[in-house]
Design a protein around this motif. Structure first.
Motif, PDB file in Angstrom:
ATOM      1  N   ASN A  56       0.845  -1.208   0.000  1.00 42.55           N
ATOM      2  CA  ASN A  56       0.000   0.000   0.000  1.00 42.55           C
ATOM      3  C   ASN A  56       0.873   1.248   0.000  1.00 42.55           C
ATOM      4  O   ASN A  56       2.087   1.179   0.241  1.00 42.55           O
ATOM      5  CB  ASN A  56      -0.912  -0.024   1.235  1.00 42.55           C
ATOM      6  CG  ASN A  56      -2.111   0.882   1.076  1.00 42.55           C
ATOM      7  OD1 ASN A  56      -2.259   1.584   0.073  1.00 42.55           O
ATOM      8  ND2 ASN A  56      -2.985   0.873   2.073  1.00 42.55           N
ATOM      9  N   SER A 116     -11.636   4.210  11.658  1.00 46.24           N
ATOM     10  CA  SER A 116     -12.322   4.700  12.857  1.00 46.24           C
ATOM     11  C   SER A 116     -13.764   5.058  12.499  1.00 46.24           C
ATOM     12  O   SER A 116     -14.472   5.661  13.289  1.00 46.24           O
ATOM     13  CB  SER A 116     -11.599   5.940  13.380  1.00 46.24           C
ATOM     14  OG  SER A 116     -11.500   6.906  12.343  1.00 46.24           O
ATOM     15  N   ASP A 117     -14.154   4.683  11.283  1.00 47.91           N
ATOM     16  CA  ASP A 117     -15.501   5.005  10.814  1.00 47.91           C
ATOM     17  C   ASP A 117     -16.343   3.745  10.622  1.00 47.91           C
ATOM     18  O   ASP A 117     -17.285   3.721   9.836  1.00 47.91           O
ATOM     19  CB  ASP A 117     -15.420   5.791   9.498  1.00 47.91           C
ATOM     20  CG  ASP A 117     -14.533   5.108   8.454  1.00 47.91           C
ATOM     21  OD1 ASP A 117     -13.990   4.020   8.746  1.00 47.91           O
ATOM     22  OD2 ASP A 117     -14.383   5.654   7.353  1.00 47.91           O
TER      23      ASP A 117
HETATM   24  N1  GSH Z   1     -11.679   6.005   6.627  1.00 46.60           N
HETATM   25  C1  GSH Z   1     -10.705   5.658   7.625  1.00 46.60           C
HETATM   26  C2  GSH Z   1      -9.360   6.175   7.173  1.00 46.60           C
HETATM   27  C3  GSH Z   1      -8.223   5.601   7.972  1.00 46.60           C
HETATM   28  C4  GSH Z   1      -6.869   5.938   7.344  1.00 46.60           C
HETATM   29  O1  GSH Z   1      -6.804   6.696   6.382  1.00 46.60           O
HETATM   30  N2  GSH Z   1      -5.816   5.366   7.894  1.00 46.60           N
HETATM   31  C5  GSH Z   1      -4.517   5.524   7.310  1.00 46.60           C
HETATM   32  C6  GSH Z   1      -3.462   5.670   8.363  1.00 46.60           C
HETATM   33  S1  GSH Z   1      -3.714   7.197   9.257  1.00 46.60           S
HETATM   34  C7  GSH Z   1      -4.259   4.266   6.498  1.00 46.60           C
HETATM   35  O2  GSH Z   1      -3.986   3.232   7.037  1.00 46.60           O
HETATM   36  N3  GSH Z   1      -4.449   4.366   5.192  1.00 46.60           N
HETATM   37  C8  GSH Z   1      -4.320   3.268   4.275  1.00 46.60           C
HETATM   38  C9  GSH Z   1      -5.163   3.493   3.050  1.00 46.60           C
HETATM   39  O3  GSH Z   1      -5.785   4.560   2.923  1.00 46.60           O
HETATM   40  O4  GSH Z   1      -5.196   2.589   2.212  1.00 46.60           O
HETATM   41  C10 GSH Z   1     -11.103   6.293   8.956  1.00 46.60           C
HETATM   42  O5  GSH Z   1     -12.003   7.147   8.962  1.00 46.60           O
HETATM   43  O6  GSH Z   1     -10.554   5.920   9.988  1.00 46.60           O
END
Ligand code: GSH
Length: 227
Positions: A53, A201-202
């Protein structure tokens, strides 16, 4: 642990702001839902690398969206998130390897209370007050604020550099990858012997549904909706 409690594992890295939100929510729900919350300090850089990723922030439009998103989420979740002045430097150049080794050292020797406090102090530094989390002096400050003694901090700083702690962080990261992680927060709920894996977190509403609990918003103790 009472046998009826469902085990919920949170794989996390303090470099991730979205994971801070999930961490605080799970800490709040720990006593509302019939769950045993287990902290799994891991290394997001390793998860990103092995899963192939790329951090979402490297796409400029996504980065802009995330900045706005995090500001709104900070208010909604009541977590004092505030991006560092140079998020690229903080997240990708400096990173969180030392910090997560330090947390792993704490987790090896202490209980959940200490792990929770130290993790929160590190999150506050990188994602609230724009402070370093790579230097020994920074980890020391976080540890002391979390209530560790100076000699405990000294011990964990040394331990964090040891091979067993490096290996432990790698093995917890591998555990996340076995659950097919590609990012954090990774929340694994063990339901009837089967792991249900959630990213983000959603996903709490869906998660609550899967574990037979009720989602009543990010602050379960407080009255809902500002009218
Ligand atoms: N939609 C998720 C987003 C979470 C997110 O963007 N996490 C990041 C790290 S801060 C990640 O692991 N991203 C990997 C990706 O977007 O594929 C939320 O609201 O929590």
């Amino acid at each position: 642990m009472s046998s009826s409690k469902k085990l919920v594992e949170l794989f996390y890295d303090v470099v991730s702001p979205y994971t801070w939100l999930a961490f605080e929510v799970l800490c709040r729900y720990r006593n509302v839902w019939n769950i045993e919350l287990k902290f799994k300090p891991a290394y997001l850089g390793g998860v990103m690398h092995v899963s192939g990723n790329r951090p979402p922030g490297v796409v400029p439009n996504k980065f802009l969206y995330m900045t706005t998103d995090l500001t709104r989420l900070s208010d909604y979740f009541d977590v004092p998130l505030s991006p560092p002045a140079n998020p690229f430097e903080a997240m990708f150049e400096k990173g969180s390897l030392n910090a997560m080794r330090f947390v792993t050292a704490v987790a090896e020797k202490e209980g959940d209370v200490e792990v929770e406090r130290v993790s929160r102090e590190l999150w506050k530094r990188i994602w609230s007050t724009d402070q370093d989390i790579t230097q020994p002096a920074s980890l020391t400050e976080a540890g002391l604020k979390a209530g560790l003694s100076a000699s405990q901090v000294e011990e964990f700083l040394t331990l964090a550099k040891s091979q067993p702690v490096k290996d432990k962080l790698k093995s917890v990261t591998d555990e996340a990858l076995k659950h097919k992680a590609f990012g954090f927060p990774l929340i694994v709920c063990h339901v009837n012997g089967k792991p249900e894996v959630f990213w983000g977190s959603d996903r709490f509403e869906l998660m609550a549904h899967c574990i037979g609990e009720k989602w009543v918003g990010p602050q379960p103790g407080k009255p809902t909706a500002k009218m």
